[in-house]
Write an enzyme that holds these catalytic residues in place. Structure first.
Site, short mmCIF file in Angstrom:
data_model
loop_
_atom_site.label_atom_id
_atom_site.label_comp_id
_atom_site.label_asym_id
_atom_site.label_seq_id
_atom_site.Cartn_x
_atom_site.Cartn_y
_atom_site.Cartn_z
N SER A 86 0.84 -1.19 0.00
CA SER A 86 0.00 0.00 0.00
C SER A 86 0.88 1.24 0.00
O SER A 86 1.94 1.25 0.61
CB SER A 86 -0.91 -0.01 1.23
OG SER A 86 -1.83 1.06 1.18
N ASP A 87 0.42 2.26 -0.70
CA ASP A 87 1.14 3.53 -0.71
C ASP A 87 0.12 4.65 -0.86
O ASP A 87 -0.93 4.46 -1.49
CB ASP A 87 2.14 3.58 -1.87
CG ASP A 87 3.10 4.74 -1.71
OD1 ASP A 87 4.02 4.64 -0.89
OD2 ASP A 87 2.91 5.77 -2.40
#
Length: 194
Positions: A68-69
């Site tokens: 995730s970013d």
């Protein structure tokens, strides 16, 4: 059930994933998070989420790896983590009285099959017209120096907003759980039946 790995050292993301009541490990991926020339926010977060998951594939060869970013976009500019109190105050000044969009890239990699699912979830935040004193007090109290956009919505940051808009409130913290559950089910893992 396949073992799950969260490709993150973020305590906030770990706490969110714990909501699903499924066992998982966390490991920090080592990747370059610099944007590519001309890369849009949505492309950037999807690429980085995928790279984070892929970075752990060799160490976790039969796992479901979550990457995730997140970035914050203010006036069409990508805003990252402030890393200093002065920068955090500057970011909050730029956001006061405006609508800010957070883009969270989410990837789920089955390292055994190589199958990867990658999406981008937007989330919109309308900031109040914050005073200088409110900004200074907020930064001093919460120290949001490692948070994109200089706030923690899961904490005192909620006091900075007029309105939140998006599919999943967890997205704002950095891990869209509704979408993640759908991805996990696609890989045969249903948190309700685990």
């Amino acid at each position: 059930m396949k073992s799950i790995v969260l490709a993150s050292s973020s305590a906030a993301r770990q706490m969110l994933l714990e909501k699903l009541a499924i066992p998982f490990h966390s490991a920090a991926p080592d990747i370059d998070e610099s944007p590519l020339p001309g890369e849009e926010a949505q492309q950037l977060v999807m690429r980085l989420a995928g790279l984070k998951a892929q970075a752990l594939a060799a160490d976790y060869p039969r796992h479901l790896i979550i990457g995730s970013d997140q970035v914050c976009v203010v006036n069409n500019q990508i805003v990252g983590k402030p890393h200093s109190e002065a920068k955090a105050k500057e970011q909050l000044r730029a956001m006061r009285g405006t609508r800010v969009t957070f883009y969270t890239g989410l990837a789920l990699l089955n390292s055994e099959t190589g199958h990867s699912q990658v999406v981008c979830e937007p989330f919109h935040v309308d900031f109040r017209a914050l005073s200088e004193e409110e900004i200074a007090r907020y930064v001093a109290k919460e120290q949001p120096l490692q948070c994109a956009g200089s706030f923690k919505s899961e904490g005192l940051g909620i006091t900075l907003f007029e309105r939140l808009e998006g599919k999943d409130p967890n997205t704002l913290v950095g891990l869209p759980l509704i979408t993640l559950c759908a991805m996990l089910r696609h890989e045969g893992v249903n948190p309700l039946l685990a």
